[in-house]
Design a protein around this motif. Sequence first.
Motif, PDB file in Angstrom:
ATOM      1  N   HIS A 112      35.466 -87.413  -1.316  1.00 44.02           N
ATOM      2  CA  HIS A 112      35.360 -88.130  -2.574  1.00 44.02           C
ATOM      3  C   HIS A 112      34.685 -89.475  -2.298  1.00 44.02           C
ATOM      4  CE1 HIS A 112      38.761 -90.703  -1.255  1.00 44.02           C
ATOM      5  NE2 HIS A 112      39.215 -89.575  -0.729  1.00 44.02           N
ATOM      6  N   LEU A 113      34.397 -90.211  -3.357  1.00 43.50           N
ATOM      7  CA  LEU A 113      33.878 -91.560  -3.228  1.00 43.50           C
ATOM      8  C   LEU A 113      35.038 -92.552  -3.298  1.00 43.50           C
ATOM      9  CD1 LEU A 113      30.759 -91.381  -5.581  1.00 43.50           C
ATOM     10  CD2 LEU A 113      30.791 -91.240  -3.088  1.00 43.50           C
ATOM     11  N   ALA A 114      34.862 -93.695  -2.664  1.00 41.02           N
ATOM     12  CA  ALA A 114      35.864 -94.754  -2.745  1.00 41.02           C
ATOM     13  C   ALA A 114      36.028 -95.192  -4.200  1.00 41.02           C
ATOM     14  CB  ALA A 114      35.455 -95.935  -1.879  1.00 41.02           C
ATOM     15  N   LYS A 115      37.176 -95.755  -4.541  1.00 45.74           N
ATOM     16  CA  LYS A 115      37.438 -96.164  -5.913  1.00 45.74           C
ATOM     17  C   LYS A 115      36.691 -97.440  -6.296  1.00 45.74           C
ATOM     18  CE  LYS A 115      42.031 -94.079  -6.338  1.00 45.74           C
ATOM     19  NZ  LYS A 115      43.471 -94.339  -6.618  1.00 45.74           N
ATOM     20  N   ASN A 116      36.442 -98.306  -5.316  1.00 44.09           N
ATOM     21  CA  ASN A 116      35.793 -99.584  -5.577  1.00 44.09           C
ATOM     22  C   ASN A 116      34.681 -99.823  -4.563  1.00 44.09           C
ATOM     23  OD1 ASN A 116      37.713-100.619  -7.696  1.00 44.09           O
ATOM     24  ND2 ASN A 116      39.154-100.402  -5.993  1.00 44.09           N
ATOM     25  N   GLY A 126      13.628 -96.414  -8.201  1.00 34.11           N
ATOM     26  CA  GLY A 126      13.522 -94.959  -8.281  1.00 34.11           C
ATOM     27  C   GLY A 126      14.585 -94.189  -7.531  1.00 34.11           C
ATOM     28  N   VAL A 127      15.498 -94.866  -6.840  1.00 32.92           N
ATOM     29  CA  VAL A 127      16.571 -94.210  -6.090  1.00 32.92           C
ATOM     30  C   VAL A 127      17.913 -94.601  -6.706  1.00 32.92           C
ATOM     31  CG1 VAL A 127      17.726 -93.996  -3.857  1.00 32.92           C
ATOM     32  CG2 VAL A 127      15.231 -94.155  -3.962  1.00 32.92           C
ATOM     33  N   LYS A 128      18.775 -93.613  -6.948  1.00 31.81           N
ATOM     34  CA  LYS A 128      20.096 -93.868  -7.526  1.00 31.81           C
ATOM     35  C   LYS A 128      21.100 -94.100  -6.394  1.00 31.81           C
ATOM     36  CE  LYS A 128      19.135 -91.140 -11.667  1.00 31.81           C
ATOM     37  NZ  LYS A 128      19.488 -89.936 -12.471  1.00 31.81           N
ATOM     38  N   TRP A 129      21.275 -95.346  -6.025  1.00 35.33           N
ATOM     39  CA  TRP A 129      22.149 -95.714  -4.916  1.00 35.33           C
ATOM     40  C   TRP A 129      23.608 -95.678  -5.355  1.00 35.33           C
ATOM     41  CZ3 TRP A 129      21.289 -96.699   0.182  1.00 35.33           C
ATOM     42  CH2 TRP A 129      19.949 -96.779   0.584  1.00 35.33           C
ATOM     43  N   GLY A 130      24.443 -95.015  -4.564  1.00 35.36           N
ATOM     44  CA  GLY A 130      25.860 -94.965  -4.856  1.00 35.36           C
ATOM     45  C   GLY A 130      26.503 -96.332  -4.757  1.00 35.36           C
ATOM     46  N   LYS A 131      27.475 -96.584  -5.625  1.00 31.27           N
ATOM     47  CA  LYS A 131      28.205 -97.850  -5.596  1.00 31.27           C
ATOM     48  C   LYS A 131      29.299 -97.858  -4.534  1.00 31.27           C
ATOM     49  CE  LYS A 131      27.796 -98.798 -10.590  1.00 31.27           C
ATOM     50  NZ  LYS A 131      28.569 -99.028 -11.836  1.00 31.27           N
ATOM     51  N   TYR A 132      29.664 -96.672  -4.041  1.00 39.43           N
ATOM     52  CA  TYR A 132      30.856 -96.555  -3.213  1.00 39.43           C
ATOM     53  C   TYR A 132      30.581 -95.773  -1.932  1.00 39.43           C
ATOM     54  CZ  TYR A 132      32.198 -97.048  -8.123  1.00 39.43           C
ATOM     55  OH  TYR A 132      32.259 -97.442  -9.440  1.00 39.43           O
ATOM     56  N   ASN A 133      31.389 -96.009  -0.923  1.00 40.85           N
ATOM     57  CA  ASN A 133      31.285 -95.283   0.340  1.00 40.85           C
ATOM     58  C   ASN A 133      31.899 -93.896   0.221  1.00 40.85           C
ATOM     59  OD1 ASN A 133      30.074 -97.496   1.492  1.00 40.85           O
ATOM     60  ND2 ASN A 133      31.782 -98.028   2.840  1.00 40.85           N
ATOM     61  N   LEU A 134      31.403 -92.987   1.063  1.00 44.02           N
ATOM     62  CA  LEU A 134      31.979 -91.647   1.167  1.00 44.02           C
ATOM     63  C   LEU A 134      33.293 -91.714   1.932  1.00 44.02           C
ATOM     64  CD1 LEU A 134      31.586 -88.548   0.748  1.00 44.02           C
ATOM     65  CD2 LEU A 134      30.476 -88.526   2.998  1.00 44.02           C
ATOM     66  N   GLN A 135      34.306 -90.986   1.438  1.00 46.19           N
ATOM     67  CA  GLN A 135      35.608 -90.981   2.103  1.00 46.19           C
ATOM     68  C   GLN A 135      36.150 -89.557   2.215  1.00 46.19           C
ATOM     69  OE1 GLN A 135      38.076 -93.711  -0.225  1.00 46.19           O
ATOM     70  NE2 GLN A 135      37.511 -95.403   1.135  1.00 46.19           N
TER      71      GLN A 135
END
Length: 568
Positions: free
Chosen positions: A322-326, A298-307
């Motif tokens: 922005h979010l990291a590219k990978n 039920g939670v949409k977890w981000g694939k990338y770290n905050l930068q």
Amino acid sequence: MNFKKIYGLILGVIAAGLTSCSSDLNNEEKAPVGPNETAKRALSISTGDAKTRSEVNIDAGNKWVTGDRFMAFNRTFTGSSSESRYGVLTASSTGTRTTLDGVIACKDNDELGIFYPGSYVTGFDQGKMPVIMTASYINGNKGQDGSKENLKYFDYSYGKGKVTVNGASASGSVDMKKLYSVLELDFTVGGTKLTNIKKLVLSNVYTEAVYNIPNDKLEDYETGKIEVNSPVSLEKIYVAILPQNHFSPTFEVYTTDNKAYRFAVSTPNFNLVAAKVYPFTVQVQEFTPEPPYIPINGVKWGKYNLQYSTGTKEDGWVDGYHLAKNPWDYYTTETIVDPLAKTKMTLGAYDPNNVKFDHFRWGDIEYAYNYENSHKMNYWTTTSDIQGVVSSDKKYGDLAAYASNKKWKLPSATDFNNLMKATAEYIGYFVDDNGHKIYGVLFDPNVPDYLKGKVVDKNNQSLGSSNSATPISHVENRLRQFTKSDFENALFFPMAGVYGDYNGYLDKVGSQGGYWTSTSNLNGTQASAFQPQYMTNAAQIQVSPGKTNSAMLAKYFMYSIRPIYVGQ
């Protein structure tokens, strides 16, 4: 009864057209056949105003041209196995006349099935012909491009006709009927027509089947997606598609301005019929393809770290964020030599005009990415959970929410705890394109229930419970090597290091990670964080898998942020 192999089979072909879905398609008139043909005289049947097959006319009859190949199959064949009941016929055209020529075993009044396109292809089996809508095997295995012109490469047609034997030859005629439908598609967004379409993906449709000529039916259907790619911008798209009852596709449209739109048919009460054209106007809505998050429990977890990096401007984000590219990216990845040596990486003097940083104090917005010692105490002293909260002066709060205009938020300790309950926590590393090992943990929800809530090795052997910081020893041969495909449906948290001494060094890069939650402690100076770590002890690799249930750490530490998505 004797059979003979007949040479010089000539079949006149009248090509069926496609009409709108309001009328029947297979009502062409047969051209007359002269009564006095002989085996040595080529039979020609008029096909009307001759046009090449460079057009498939969806309003009238399309024509065959010299070189088109057809499969002929004798449906009433009763001869010996040494006789071939099928053959490949080749079209030839002169002016307004088209004939098909080839060789087949038959007797007088046998019924032949004629199939276009005809060729010996992989999987050919006694009159069973592949019907493939994703790529044309007569056009270099190329896919559909959305134009009328391209329909000719997917013009699967079939007809039946009886032959008259005249010595060593036979003749006859056949009406060809279409096995496919055509979608004529317009797309609108909020009442405005899209005019710059470059790609369409139709999913939950029949992608291929096999036409059984002896049984006169399609069988062995496969369901999947048809991808239409156009070399030019389109405002109307034509798609050849197999008939389907309870037609319930999902339309995904991609435009030249890099936007994506979608509509899914939720009520499958429509039936597509062969050889008809269906003009549809599809009302689509914008969506995010390949979303940067993975839904887990039920939670949409981000694939990338905050930068944060100076000068960056991305839609939906405050300048610089922005979010990291990978999934494995953090700003010092490329310089790691030995991640398990507790390497300290020099950050250098803080330059406000050239910042690249992805570690942040808890609740700090105003000086979030400033790692100078003078800002060490810039954290929020609130004792409340700050998920989605930003102070009125925008100096403190949930940095992920602030930076993304509240489309992303910090995960709470509860979110982290539920994540660990719903996944298996693998320990291991990823080797990037530069050959560097990037250590981290992978939370995978796609495992059997008995592995969920466990820390596991590469062989799915349990090493202990998730949400526990108890060190696990002797794991150097149990580390899993992750691949990019692992990160498509599972969350990777790299050991991006921590910053807490304010001495100009990012500590334990590659061997320890710190990830803030939004959950504060009652004393106002500490907050919950997820903090996994690799270490060496007596020449053995140990792992501390991290925990949030009792891990309260000083808010002035600068840790990574893995946000969760809460936007539309």
